[in-house]
Design a protein around this motif. Sequence first.
Motif, mmCIF file in Angstrom:
data_model
loop_
_atom_site.group_PDB
_atom_site.id
_atom_site.type_symbol
_atom_site.label_atom_id
_atom_site.label_comp_id
_atom_site.label_asym_id
_atom_site.label_seq_id
_atom_site.Cartn_x
_atom_site.Cartn_y
_atom_site.Cartn_z
ATOM 1 N N ARG A 113 1.306 -1.218 0.672
ATOM 2 C CA ARG A 113 0.118 0.193 0.129
ATOM 3 C C ARG A 113 0.711 1.492 -0.141
ATOM 4 N N ALA A 114 2.365 1.213 0.853
ATOM 5 C CA ALA A 114 2.602 2.563 0.928
ATOM 6 C C ALA A 114 3.445 2.255 -0.690
ATOM 7 N N PHE A 115 3.711 1.589 -0.661
ATOM 8 C CA PHE A 115 4.566 1.550 -2.348
ATOM 9 C C PHE A 115 3.402 1.942 -3.571
ATOM 10 N N VAL A 116 2.139 1.752 -3.562
ATOM 11 C CA VAL A 116 1.609 2.070 -4.918
ATOM 12 C C VAL A 116 1.009 3.759 -3.954
ATOM 13 N N GLN A 117 0.890 3.732 -3.252
ATOM 14 C CA GLN A 117 0.765 5.444 -2.723
ATOM 15 C C GLN A 117 1.742 6.332 -2.837
ATOM 16 N N ALA A 118 2.692 6.031 -2.629
ATOM 17 C CA ALA A 118 4.329 6.379 -3.413
ATOM 18 C C ALA A 118 4.328 6.739 -4.589
ATOM 19 N N ILE A 119 3.527 6.150 -5.628
ATOM 20 C CA ILE A 119 4.266 6.026 -6.615
ATOM 21 C C ILE A 119 3.422 6.477 -7.282
ATOM 22 N N LEU A 120 1.815 7.249 -6.858
ATOM 23 C CA LEU A 120 0.962 7.596 -7.701
ATOM 24 C C LEU A 120 1.616 9.052 -6.790
ATOM 25 N N ARG A 121 1.697 9.630 -6.068
ATOM 26 C CA ARG A 121 2.182 10.759 -6.251
ATOM 27 C C ARG A 121 3.010 11.759 -7.180
ATOM 28 N N ASP A 122 3.932 10.415 -7.099
ATOM 29 C CA ASP A 122 4.735 10.705 -8.096
ATOM 30 C C ASP A 122 4.636 10.641 -10.116
ATOM 31 N N ARG A 123 3.249 10.109 -9.871
ATOM 32 C CA ARG A 123 2.368 10.079 -11.250
ATOM 33 C C ARG A 123 1.276 9.962 -10.877
ATOM 34 N N PRO A 124 0.697 10.747 -10.823
ATOM 35 C CA PRO A 124 -0.852 11.475 -10.574
ATOM 36 C C PRO A 124 -1.473 11.064 -12.606
ATOM 37 N N GLU A 125 -1.093 10.445 -13.257
ATOM 38 C CA GLU A 125 -1.726 10.603 -14.924
ATOM 39 C C GLU A 125 -3.023 9.386 -14.525
ATOM 40 N N PHE A 126 -4.194 9.661 -15.462
ATOM 41 C CA PHE A 126 -4.976 8.626 -15.208
ATOM 42 C C PHE A 126 -4.173 8.068 -15.269
ATOM 43 N N SER A 127 -4.235 6.305 -15.165
ATOM 44 C CA SER A 127 -4.220 4.692 -15.200
ATOM 45 C C SER A 127 -4.905 4.237 -14.970
ATOM 46 N N ILE A 128 -4.998 2.798 -15.297
ATOM 47 C CA ILE A 128 -5.969 1.531 -15.412
ATOM 48 C C ILE A 128 -4.455 0.640 -14.346
ATOM 49 N N ALA A 129 -5.353 -0.243 -13.787
ATOM 50 C CA ALA A 129 -5.036 -1.699 -13.604
ATOM 51 C C ALA A 129 -5.644 -3.018 -13.842
ATOM 52 N N VAL A 130 -4.611 -3.783 -14.149
ATOM 53 C CA VAL A 130 -5.497 -4.417 -15.116
ATOM 54 C C VAL A 130 -5.280 -6.384 -14.259
ATOM 55 N N TRP A 131 -6.466 -6.944 -14.510
ATOM 56 C CA TRP A 131 -5.615 -8.112 -13.695
ATOM 57 C C TRP A 131 -5.418 -8.588 -12.692
#
Length: 372
Positions: A113-131
């Motif tokens: 969770r901490a890892f994904v949150q940190a990535i999102l702070r650096d990359r706020p672009e529209f994104s999808i997560a699959v499968w």
Amino acid sequence: MDATGYPKLDAGKCVRRIRRYRQGDLHAFERFWNAQAGEAFAAERARAFQRLLSGNPFSSTRDDYVVLELDGRVAAYEGLMPFRFSISGRDVDGFIYHDTMVAPEMRGKGVGRAFVQAILRDRPEFSIAVWMNAPNSHVFEKCGWLPVDGLPTYVRGYSLQNMVKTRYRLVNAAVEHTARKVFALLYRLEKKVFDFSGRGYHIERVDYFDDRVDTLFQSLKHEFAFIAHRSGSILNWKFADSPVSRFVRLICLKGDRLQGYLVFKPGLEQDGRKIATIFDFLCSPRDPGLFRALMRRAVLEIEKTGPDTVEVLCTDRRFARVLKTMGFVRARENPGALKYIHADAAGRPAGIGMGENWFYTFGDGDKVFWAW
């Protein structure tokens, strides 16, 4: 440092670092994969991993993974596939989150969770997560990702192989044998009643796609609210460039103009059943005859391999209506197939959480690269 070799997360001197993937990280990834499913699985993943990194037309760096280090040891990684989407006909650049892994020793400690949150702070672009599997899906939801509902798989059955579960093996075998005979009879009658020749449409196999796919996509993208980009280079990366690719690629032409395409893979053994998969397709949803011709050609070729089932992920109701006329039935939902996140400042596109507004296929994920 605890018995796992990783530092304790509550230790004040624990050094956390998030960085781009480096070639030397592959050894740590292989250790994760080996722990997940053994050496053969890890070796296959490593081969496919290199192809996934090397061919993305939207990647300029060829290192589209992000790594979490704890005191210099790789503790987690996230696959971030740069990609382009069409939202109501407008091009939007973003990412596909497609491969999430936390070191076995670090799971259940809030690392993911901490890892994904940190990535999102650096990359706020529209994104999808699959499968995503259930644990990863839970992590992403906690980080604010929202599900896309209504992503059904349709199937056309040819047998009940390994689906009859009585205590009596002879009864199971008799039922399965009878079912296969009945299905075979029904589909022979189908061929007599309906035209499977594709009359009026020129459909052929190809080894590679070309830039006519680019033209086709640009002419059709406005007909879908949400769709990932298609082009000749994208399709070749996914379906043609692998030396062990078993994908069959069909195109439909009118003169020299591309009208549509379809990609399938003949039956693979899954849980004792031979399942053929329609991975991707594209044509105008306003021309059901064209989609029907592509599907009928695919079905004819697949039937030569003796499948137990043909499956296709189809979100667009216009195409789903054609599938139903061909004996496909809605078999299952895919709740982990697609989630999305969108920067608040950009606003949330209307209807984005509804699968029927997406054009989404099995080919839109990363499973085309892994053996499954």
